[in-house]
Motif scaffolding. Structure first.
Motif, PDB file in Angstrom:
ATOM      1  N   ILE A  45      -3.106  -0.352   9.721  1.00 21.90           N
ATOM      2  CA  ILE A  45      -4.292   0.445  10.032  1.00 21.90           C
ATOM      3  C   ILE A  45      -4.202   1.764   9.278  1.00 21.90           C
ATOM      4  O   ILE A  45      -3.253   2.529   9.455  1.00 21.90           O
ATOM      5  CB  ILE A  45      -4.427   0.721  11.538  1.00 21.90           C
ATOM      6  N   ARG A  99      -7.175  -0.953  18.872  1.00 21.47           N
ATOM      7  CA  ARG A  99      -6.780  -2.121  18.096  1.00 21.47           C
ATOM      8  C   ARG A  99      -5.313  -2.507  18.307  1.00 21.47           C
ATOM      9  O   ARG A  99      -4.861  -3.527  17.779  1.00 21.47           O
ATOM     10  CB  ARG A  99      -7.026  -1.876  16.607  1.00 21.47           C
ATOM     11  N   SER A 157     -11.228  -4.760   6.558  1.00 23.63           N
ATOM     12  CA  SER A 157     -12.227  -4.459   7.576  1.00 23.63           C
ATOM     13  C   SER A 157     -12.331  -2.940   7.680  1.00 23.63           C
ATOM     14  O   SER A 157     -11.347  -2.228   7.507  1.00 23.63           O
ATOM     15  CB  SER A 157     -11.859  -5.080   8.928  1.00 23.63           C
ATOM     16  N   HIS A 172      -6.998  -2.788   8.221  1.00 22.03           N
ATOM     17  CA  HIS A 172      -8.197  -2.173   8.783  1.00 22.03           C
ATOM     18  C   HIS A 172      -8.223  -0.703   8.391  1.00 22.03           C
ATOM     19  O   HIS A 172      -7.202  -0.011   8.451  1.00 22.03           O
ATOM     20  CB  HIS A 172      -8.204  -2.299  10.304  1.00 22.03           C
TER      21      HIS A 172
END
Length: 208
Positions: free
Chosen positions: A142, A48, A31, A198
């Motif tokens: 992330i 997040r 993502s 992500h």
């Protein structure tokens, strides 16, 4: 580092190339969120991560420059900083315990050194300490990266590692630790199960 090499690996892509790369990344299970500046990147990352989560901030100039590192590792902050727990241990006698702490992260944060046009992430490391979490152990990863890290293919990605990122990291390591850096291990992530990794892409030249 010659001016030509520096310009080659620090030039920002146009919007068409950026959009095409985002599409390729999403097709490979990542993502992606594209933001304009470091403040937006920091807010995106922190939004997040739930309060109380066990978070590992891996060594990254990008995390430092965006303020993500300080936000996560703030004393008495809303997150469980695994880096703070690690730094309280003795490097010489408690290395395995330090590895276990890092490996238990709910969220592993860091950056990448190159992003290919066909949707692969490339990360180099001296020790490889962060790579296991990125590849497998962390349930949530992330990455934050400047858009200048977009490259045409894996061949150019490896050129970026050796001709650009390593030179800058070597200078940082000598200033910070008094020792040279090197590329000991390289991780290429070409496909991921949706929802695990992500990427926050910044429309700015930031990090190595």
């Amino acid at each position: 580092m010659t001016a030509n090499i520096q310009e080659r690996f620090t030039q920002l892509p146009d919007e068409q190339a950026l959009a095409a790369t985002v599409t390729a990344l999403e097709e490979h299970g990542f993502s992606v969120e594209v933001v304009d500046d470091i403040e937006a990147a920091r807010k995106s990352v922190l939004a997040r991560i739930p309060r109380g989560a066990a978070v590992m901030t891996n060594t990254s100039v990008t995390l430092q420059e965006t303020g993500v590192q300080d936000a996560i590792n703030e004393a008495d902050g809303p997150y469980e900083s695994l880096r703070n727990r690690m730094m309280a241990l003795d490097f010489q006698t408690q290395m395995q315990e330090m590895k276990n702490i890092a490996g238990g992260a709910e969220y592993a944060l860091g950056s990448v050194h190159a992003i290919t046009a066909d949707g692969a992430l490339v990360i180099a490391s001296a020790s490889g300490s962060q790579l296991a979490a990125y590849a497998w152990s962390a349930p949530n990863v992330i990455f934050v990266a400047g858009a200048q890290k977009l490259v045409p293919n894996l061949e150019v990605a490896h050129e970026r590692l050796t001709q650009h990122s390593l030179l800058l990291e070597d200078g940082r390591a000598q200033a910070a630790y008094g020792q040279r850096s090197y590329i000991g291990k390289v991780l290429e992530i070409r496909q991921e199960m949706p929802g695990r990794i992500h990427l926050v892409l910044i429309r700015q030249n930031i990090g190595f």
